[in-house]
Design an enzyme around this catalytic site. Structure first.
Site, PDB file in Angstrom:
ATOM      1  N   SER A  59      -4.571  29.820  29.253  1.00 46.13           N
ATOM      2  CA  SER A  59      -3.167  29.568  28.942  1.00 46.13           C
ATOM      3  C   SER A  59      -3.064  28.508  27.840  1.00 46.13           C
ATOM      4  CB  SER A  59      -2.415  29.190  30.213  1.00 46.13           C
ATOM      5  OG  SER A  59      -1.024  29.339  30.051  1.00 46.13           O
ATOM      6  N   HIS A 102      -0.718  35.807  36.003  1.00 48.69           N
ATOM      7  CA  HIS A 102      -1.125  34.812  35.017  1.00 48.69           C
ATOM      8  C   HIS A 102      -2.345  34.026  35.495  1.00 48.69           C
ATOM      9  CE1 HIS A 102      -0.487  32.430  31.455  1.00 48.69           C
ATOM     10  NE2 HIS A 102      -0.539  31.304  32.168  1.00 48.69           N
TER      11      HIS A 102
END
Length: 261
Positions: A95, A229
């Site tokens: 990320s 995610h």
């Protein structure tokens, strides 16, 4: 380690502490800390030496002011890596950490310093000229909503006012860092990219992740894993194998040692 920025959670054994042993430097996500990589570190030990980055403002650096700028963080980490690491190594970033790993590599190249032999870019789309809509957060409520949606922080932490107050400074700084980041033109890197993404990530599509291939002149592989995610939490054995295989691919001399039975 004696480094201000790098932490080691799995000690190498004597048989693996040779010059050919793979080293992987891991960059946490927004709001994350070095301990995020304890499971991966243990899964790859002793054949891969995992070093996790500890950003200011969390855990043992909690009394320090968080840094709310990707460029400033990358500058500091490029200097740290150049001063601390010997031999070959690779970067893994998830990320926000993927952006930071990429920008740190660019700075090492610009300084004509030895950089990583490969980049592992996880849970992040390729850079764009303007921040994406999922990166722009105006208020604490926006940040908390985003964190809840992505699932990277235990809900009990966000629901407890005292614990929430402890994590908010780092979260604010990190989301400001990614919300103000915009890619600036530069020559592509020349090292292999290994791109990882979850098949149900709510903020990163496979196409966005695959666009990283435009930022290197070397090969890019894209692996899609089940999950959102934070797919890493449920896919540790598969991730560890993929990382070990890809590390072996960037350093043929290590191929027989990584994750040997």
């Amino acid at each position: 380690m004696g480094s201000e920025w790098l932490r080691r959670f799995a000690s190498p054994d004597g048989s693996s502490a040779s010059a050919s042993r793979a080293t992987l430097v891991c960059f946490p996500h927004a709001g994350g800390a070095a301990s995020t990589y304890v499971p991966l570190s243990r899964a790859l030990a002793p054949d891969v030496d995992v070093l996790a980055v500890q950003y200011p403002g969390r855990q043992d650096r909690r009394r320090e002011q968080p840094i709310a700028d990707i460029g400033e963080l990358a500058d500091a980490l490029a200097a740290e890596v150049h001063g601390e690491l010997q031999g070959t190594y690779a970067f893994f970033g998830h990320s926000m950490g993927a952006l930071l790993a990429y920008e740190t590599t660019r700075r090492l190249r610009d300084r004509h310093a030895a950089g990583p032999t490969g980049l592992f870019l996880s849970g992040r789309g390729a850079p764009t000229l303007e921040p994406g809509r999922h990166d722009r957060m105006s208020t604490d409520a926006d940040v908390l909503a985003a964190v809840r949606r992505l699932g990277g922080t235990t809900p009990a932490v966000l629901d407890d006012p005292e614990l929430r107050d402890m994590v908010m400074p780092a979260l604010r700084a990190d989301y400001r860092a990614i919300g103000t980041y915009a890619w600036r033109y530069g020559e592509p890197l020349d090292i292999p990219f290994s791109v990882y993404v979850g098949d149900s990530d709510p903020v990163v599509t496979v196409a966005q992740a695959s666009a990283w291939r435009d930022f290197t002149t070397a090969t890019t592989t894209v692996d899609v894993f089940p999950g959102g995610h934070f797919y890493l939490d449920g896919q540790l054995p598969a991730i560890a194998k993929a990382v070990a295989d890809d590390l072996a691919g960037t350093d043929p001399s290590s191929a027989s040692a990584l994750l040997a039975p």
